[in-house]
Design a protein around this motif. Sequence first.
Motif, PDB file in Angstrom:
ATOM      1  N   ASP A  10       9.033  10.616  74.289  1.00  0.00           N
ATOM      2  CA  ASP A  10       7.741  11.060  74.771  1.00  0.00           C
ATOM      3  C   ASP A  10       6.624  10.088  74.424  1.00  0.00           C
ATOM      4  OD1 ASP A  10       9.578  13.247  73.832  1.00  0.00           O
ATOM      5  OD2 ASP A  10       8.274  14.414  75.135  1.00  0.00           O
ATOM      6  N   VAL A  11       6.824   9.259  73.403  1.00  0.00           N
ATOM      7  CA  VAL A  11       5.798   8.334  72.963  1.00  0.00           C
ATOM      8  C   VAL A  11       5.416   7.371  74.072  1.00  0.00           C
ATOM      9  CG1 VAL A  11       5.307   6.483  71.313  1.00  0.00           C
ATOM     10  CG2 VAL A  11       6.486   8.530  70.564  1.00  0.00           C
ATOM     11  N   GLU A  13       5.001   8.032  77.178  1.00  0.00           N
ATOM     12  CA  GLU A  13       4.239   8.662  78.234  1.00  0.00           C
ATOM     13  C   GLU A  13       2.749   8.379  78.055  1.00  0.00           C
ATOM     14  OE1 GLU A  13       5.110  12.781  78.208  1.00  0.00           O
ATOM     15  OE2 GLU A  13       7.262  12.521  78.471  1.00  0.00           O
ATOM     16  N   GLU A  14       1.961   8.759  79.064  1.00  0.00           N
ATOM     17  CA  GLU A  14       0.508   8.645  78.960  1.00  0.00           C
ATOM     18  C   GLU A  14       0.050   9.525  77.805  1.00  0.00           C
ATOM     19  OE1 GLU A  14      -3.477   9.267  79.075  1.00  0.00           O
ATOM     20  OE2 GLU A  14      -2.202  10.919  79.757  1.00  0.00           O
ATOM     21  N   PRO A  15      -0.768   8.987  76.858  1.00  0.00           N
ATOM     22  CA  PRO A  15      -1.061   9.699  75.610  1.00  0.00           C
ATOM     23  C   PRO A  15      -1.632  11.103  75.801  1.00  0.00           C
ATOM     24  CG  PRO A  15      -1.730   7.416  75.417  1.00  0.00           C
ATOM     25  CD  PRO A  15      -1.320   7.619  76.843  1.00  0.00           C
ATOM     26  N   GLY A  16      -2.609  11.260  76.710  1.00  0.00           N
ATOM     27  CA  GLY A  16      -3.209  12.581  76.870  1.00  0.00           C
ATOM     28  C   GLY A  16      -2.214  13.616  77.345  1.00  0.00           C
ATOM     29  N   ALA A  18       1.056  13.445  77.086  1.00  0.00           N
ATOM     30  CA  ALA A  18       2.097  13.635  76.073  1.00  0.00           C
ATOM     31  C   ALA A  18       1.598  14.511  74.937  1.00  0.00           C
ATOM     32  CB  ALA A  18       2.550  12.280  75.541  1.00  0.00           C
ATOM     33  N   LEU A  19       0.334  14.331  74.521  1.00  0.00           N
ATOM     34  CA  LEU A  19      -0.242  15.179  73.478  1.00  0.00           C
ATOM     35  C   LEU A  19      -0.196  16.638  73.916  1.00  0.00           C
ATOM     36  CD1 LEU A  19      -1.880  15.779  70.895  1.00  0.00           C
ATOM     37  CD2 LEU A  19      -3.949  15.232  72.201  1.00  0.00           C
ATOM     38  N   HIS A  92       2.341   7.577  68.173  1.00  0.00           N
ATOM     39  CA  HIS A  92       2.706   8.881  68.704  1.00  0.00           C
ATOM     40  C   HIS A  92       1.476   9.591  69.283  1.00  0.00           C
ATOM     41  CE1 HIS A  92       4.447  12.896  69.000  1.00  0.00           C
ATOM     42  NE2 HIS A  92       5.622  12.323  68.858  1.00  0.00           N
ATOM     43  N   PRO A  93       1.634  10.301  70.409  1.00  0.00           N
ATOM     44  CA  PRO A  93       0.490  10.998  71.006  1.00  0.00           C
ATOM     45  C   PRO A  93      -0.203  11.991  70.081  1.00  0.00           C
ATOM     46  CG  PRO A  93       2.295  10.886  72.566  1.00  0.00           C
ATOM     47  CD  PRO A  93       2.836  10.371  71.266  1.00  0.00           C
ATOM     48  N   THR A  96      -3.388  11.003  68.383  1.00  0.00           N
ATOM     49  CA  THR A  96      -4.674  11.062  69.080  1.00  0.00           C
ATOM     50  C   THR A  96      -5.572  12.118  68.465  1.00  0.00           C
ATOM     51  OG1 THR A  96      -3.554  10.434  71.132  1.00  0.00           O
ATOM     52  CG2 THR A  96      -5.763  11.372  71.345  1.00  0.00           C
TER      53      THR A  96
END
Length: 261
Positions: A10-11, A13-16, A18-19, A92-93, A96
């Motif tokens: 998942d890391v 993926e796009e951070p937002g 994924a978070l 990692h998301p 954030t």
Amino acid sequence: MSESGAVPIDVREEPGAALAGFIDKWRARWPEWAVVEVFVPAGQRELASAWAALLQELTDAAWGGTDPIPGEAKLGWWQEELVGWTRGARRHPLGTALQRQPAPWTTLAAALPSLGNSRERPGDPAEAFAALAPFARAVADIEQVLFAGTSDAAAPLAPAAPVDGAARRSGTDVVAATLLQARLLIAGDAGVPLDVIARAGEADSRPLWMARLRQQWPGADGTRPRRLWAALARGRLAGGDATTPLPGWRALFAGWRAARG
């Protein structure tokens, strides 16, 4: 990427997105939170959800699956990640929402091996609590920083402030109890102590372990989010199934009592 190559997929993926995905995964396991999060100050709700999602990732790595090796690799990766957070780096998301908080992330990183070692079945309830003590202590210390001002056990803490010994032990016990309930949710009977299995005989040992855990449940000290998580966990144990969410009215009443301290 760590040398182990154990970066969660998942890391990348796009951070937002994924978070949100990690938080949604935790909320799916704990739908009651939608009812009780109203008792958390509005400015701390996203932080509380991200922190809970991180703890779920760590405990899933430690206790999930039949083969411990993948989980050990993930915990090793998380050790590197958490140390990096103290230097302003994150991959990692969940970072954030969490990385910029002035929490003792290296202390949590140092406690991860003890979490991994807790996969071994304990001999009795006391051993179950003791195995989780180093990790639970690190979790409780971080929560005093993340959610300063919502604790009934101690005054709000600055990152480097000392913690009263009795309050720290009490907060550690509450975290450990909540983690033991979570292990039932993640791994079924894999964490039931040997003496409980012996007492159960041929019967399912999980109901007896849930009853023992409820009997030894510590006082609800700690920050408000922790008190809420503990109340939901204990409520599920009282219902006889660690995996079944509480009805909305029961969750609301448990949350109200926990928020009052």
